[in-house]
Design a protein around this motif. Sequence first.
Motif, PDB file in Angstrom:
ATOM      1  N   LEU A  58       0.842  -1.206   0.000  1.00  0.00           N
ATOM      2  CA  LEU A  58       0.000   0.000   0.000  1.00  0.00           C
ATOM      3  C   LEU A  58       0.872   1.250   0.000  1.00  0.00           C
ATOM      4  O   LEU A  58       0.631   2.195  -0.763  1.00  0.00           O
ATOM      5  CB  LEU A  58      -0.909  -0.016   1.226  1.00  0.00           C
ATOM      6  N   TYR A  59       1.898   1.255   0.842  1.00  0.00           N
ATOM      7  CA  TYR A  59       2.821   2.384   0.990  1.00  0.00           C
ATOM      8  C   TYR A  59       3.523   2.716  -0.330  1.00  0.00           C
ATOM      9  O   TYR A  59       3.737   3.886  -0.677  1.00  0.00           O
ATOM     10  CB  TYR A  59       3.853   2.017   2.067  1.00  0.00           C
ATOM     11  N   ASN A  60       3.823   1.679  -1.107  1.00  0.00           N
ATOM     12  CA  ASN A  60       4.491   1.858  -2.401  1.00  0.00           C
ATOM     13  C   ASN A  60       3.517   2.102  -3.539  1.00  0.00           C
ATOM     14  O   ASN A  60       3.907   2.133  -4.719  1.00  0.00           O
ATOM     15  CB  ASN A  60       5.358   0.637  -2.720  1.00  0.00           C
ATOM     16  N   ASN A  61       2.235   2.238  -3.197  1.00  0.00           N
ATOM     17  CA  ASN A  61       1.189   2.569  -4.171  1.00  0.00           C
ATOM     18  C   ASN A  61       1.046   1.523  -5.280  1.00  0.00           C
ATOM     19  O   ASN A  61       0.724   1.845  -6.429  1.00  0.00           O
ATOM     20  CB  ASN A  61       1.449   3.958  -4.787  1.00  0.00           C
ATOM     21  N   VAL A  62       1.275   0.277  -4.906  1.00  0.00           N
ATOM     22  CA  VAL A  62       1.062  -0.811  -5.868  1.00  0.00           C
ATOM     23  C   VAL A  62      -0.432  -1.035  -6.079  1.00  0.00           C
ATOM     24  O   VAL A  62      -0.903  -1.300  -7.192  1.00  0.00           O
ATOM     25  CB  VAL A  62       1.732  -2.116  -5.378  1.00  0.00           C
ATOM     26  N   ALA A  63      -1.196  -0.913  -4.984  1.00  0.00           N
ATOM     27  CA  ALA A  63      -2.656  -1.077  -5.047  1.00  0.00           C
ATOM     28  C   ALA A  63      -3.269  -0.457  -3.800  1.00  0.00           C
ATOM     29  O   ALA A  63      -2.564  -0.147  -2.827  1.00  0.00           O
ATOM     30  CB  ALA A  63      -3.019  -2.557  -5.156  1.00  0.00           C
ATOM     31  N   GLY A  64      -4.586  -0.293  -3.837  1.00  0.00           N
ATOM     32  CA  GLY A  64      -5.294   0.287  -2.702  1.00  0.00           C
ATOM     33  C   GLY A  64      -5.629  -0.751  -1.645  1.00  0.00           C
ATOM     34  O   GLY A  64      -5.409  -1.957  -1.826  1.00  0.00           O
ATOM     35  N   VAL A  65      -6.206  -0.289  -0.543  1.00  0.00           N
ATOM     36  CA  VAL A  65      -6.531  -1.152   0.600  1.00  0.00           C
ATOM     37  C   VAL A  65      -7.459  -2.288   0.194  1.00  0.00           C
ATOM     38  O   VAL A  65      -7.169  -3.469   0.431  1.00  0.00           O
ATOM     39  CB  VAL A  65      -7.173  -0.323   1.741  1.00  0.00           C
ATOM     40  N   GLU A  66      -8.585  -1.949  -0.410  1.00  0.00           N
ATOM     41  CA  GLU A  66      -9.569  -2.975  -0.760  1.00  0.00           C
ATOM     42  C   GLU A  66      -9.043  -3.914  -1.831  1.00  0.00           C
ATOM     43  O   GLU A  66      -9.347  -5.113  -1.815  1.00  0.00           O
ATOM     44  CB  GLU A  66     -10.877  -2.316  -1.204  1.00  0.00           C
ATOM     45  N   GLU A  67      -8.233  -3.380  -2.751  1.00  0.00           N
ATOM     46  CA  GLU A  67      -7.671  -4.217  -3.808  1.00  0.00           C
ATOM     47  C   GLU A  67      -6.704  -5.254  -3.214  1.00  0.00           C
ATOM     48  O   GLU A  67      -6.737  -6.438  -3.595  1.00  0.00           O
ATOM     49  CB  GLU A  67      -6.947  -3.347  -4.839  1.00  0.00           C
ATOM     50  N   ILE A  68      -5.852  -4.827  -2.303  1.00  0.00           N
ATOM     51  CA  ILE A  68      -4.905  -5.750  -1.665  1.00  0.00           C
ATOM     52  C   ILE A  68      -5.649  -6.837  -0.902  1.00  0.00           C
ATOM     53  O   ILE A  68      -5.338  -8.032  -1.026  1.00  0.00           O
ATOM     54  CB  ILE A  68      -3.957  -4.975  -0.715  1.00  0.00           C
ATOM     55  N   ASP A  69      -6.649  -6.429  -0.129  1.00  0.00           N
ATOM     56  CA  ASP A  69      -7.407  -7.412   0.652  1.00  0.00           C
ATOM     57  C   ASP A  69      -8.200  -8.364  -0.245  1.00  0.00           C
ATOM     58  O   ASP A  69      -8.311  -9.557   0.046  1.00  0.00           O
ATOM     59  CB  ASP A  69      -8.339  -6.698   1.634  1.00  0.00           C
ATOM     60  N   THR A  70      -8.749  -7.835  -1.325  1.00  0.00           N
ATOM     61  CA  THR A  70      -9.524  -8.682  -2.239  1.00  0.00           C
ATOM     62  C   THR A  70      -8.651  -9.748  -2.891  1.00  0.00           C
ATOM     63  O   THR A  70      -9.051 -10.912  -3.018  1.00  0.00           O
ATOM     64  CB  THR A  70     -10.204  -7.826  -3.322  1.00  0.00           C
ATOM     65  N   VAL A  71      -7.442  -9.359  -3.295  1.00  0.00           N
ATOM     66  CA  VAL A  71      -6.515 -10.325  -3.889  1.00  0.00           C
ATOM     67  C   VAL A  71      -6.231 -11.468  -2.918  1.00  0.00           C
ATOM     68  O   VAL A  71      -6.245 -12.650  -3.290  1.00  0.00           O
ATOM     69  CB  VAL A  71      -5.193  -9.633  -4.301  1.00  0.00           C
ATOM     70  N   MET A  72      -6.000 -11.141  -1.657  1.00  0.00           N
ATOM     71  CA  MET A  72      -5.662 -12.171  -0.680  1.00  0.00           C
ATOM     72  C   MET A  72      -6.880 -13.012  -0.292  1.00  0.00           C
ATOM     73  O   MET A  72      -6.751 -14.214  -0.040  1.00  0.00           O
ATOM     74  CB  MET A  72      -5.037 -11.528   0.563  1.00  0.00           C
ATOM     75  N   LYS A  73      -8.051 -12.397  -0.261  1.00  0.00           N
ATOM     76  CA  LYS A  73      -9.259 -13.163   0.088  1.00  0.00           C
ATOM     77  C   LYS A  73      -9.670 -14.105  -1.044  1.00  0.00           C
ATOM     78  O   LYS A  73      -9.927 -15.286  -0.809  1.00  0.00           O
ATOM     79  CB  LYS A  73     -10.413 -12.207   0.426  1.00  0.00           C
ATOM     80  N   LEU A  74      -9.724 -13.571  -2.258  1.00  0.00           N
ATOM     81  CA  LEU A  74     -10.197 -14.395  -3.379  1.00  0.00           C
ATOM     82  C   LEU A  74      -9.096 -15.249  -3.984  1.00  0.00           C
ATOM     83  O   LEU A  74      -9.352 -16.347  -4.473  1.00  0.00           O
ATOM     84  CB  LEU A  74     -10.812 -13.490  -4.452  1.00  0.00           C
ATOM     85  N   GLY A  75      -7.871 -14.745  -3.963  1.00  0.00           N
ATOM     86  CA  GLY A  75      -6.774 -15.481  -4.572  1.00  0.00           C
ATOM     87  C   GLY A  75      -6.123 -16.498  -3.656  1.00  0.00           C
ATOM     88  O   GLY A  75      -5.631 -17.529  -4.117  1.00  0.00           O
TER      89      GLY A  75
END
Length: 295
Positions: A203-220
């Motif tokens: 998030l700090y490096n602006n790779v993706a937003g909060v919800e996007e990061i969490d969604t990747v880990m939840k669904l992926g």
Amino acid sequence: MKNVAVIGAGTMGNGIAHTFAQFNYKVNLIDISKASLKTGLATISKNLDRMVTKQKISESEKTVTLKNITRFTSIETGVKNVDLVVEAATENVALKTKIFKELDTICNTETILATNTSSISITEIAAVTKRPEKVIGMHFMNPVPVMKLVEIIKGYNTSNEVVETIVLLSKKLEKTPVQVNDYPGFVANRILMPMINESIETLYNNVAGVEEIDTVMKLGMAHPMGPLQLADFIGLDVCLSILNVLYKGYKNPKYAPCPLLVNMVMAGKLGVKSGEGFYDYSNHRKAEKVAKMFS
């Protein structure tokens, strides 16, 4: 072993007290703050109500559970004649060693002293006592009444007899005890916290937003909760404390807390308990929704 004292009426302490009391142990719940004790007992009652609604326990079992808990503001009075003390105070080594030094002088010589620390050395805590063979780690997971795992951490001097006693006790609580050795973070947080920290770095490096990061880990990755939301649930201050223990213990840059995490904690953005972290919990219903995710 039927009499247990739990020190600390916060999230972990009241959960541990709830669990022991539900299995008919007599529990002395100790906190220097009367307000914390009142809030802790109210939380236990609310969680029991939820269990009644879900038909996991009966109304009479709820009543018995609450009757099994007695509140104390004095450690000396609260630990009198108990078989086991479980310390669940803030994750701070100075505070924990202070408590254990006091417990060692006032508890019966046969009393086992356990700590719910999630990262601090059991050997270091035991070293301030004259009974290091009776000091052990008993790391419950949050929320305690629901989560099955208990990490049992054997300090350098913890006796095999005490380990066996606590393993058996955990099974009586219908938990799954897993014995691990005494190294910073043990197993659970040595693996979990770097993942959370890396998520914050992402998030700090602006790779993706909060919800996007969490969604990747939840669904992926099939995680029930994304790492940033989980950090909010744990408490960002707790995450920072554990990472500092890991960084100090291993002297490895991979455990260095992300600057974003440090700044958020300094700003008082601690997650669910403060009303804001990576998500906004200012709406009470949002906070309740997160709290119920593992219930």
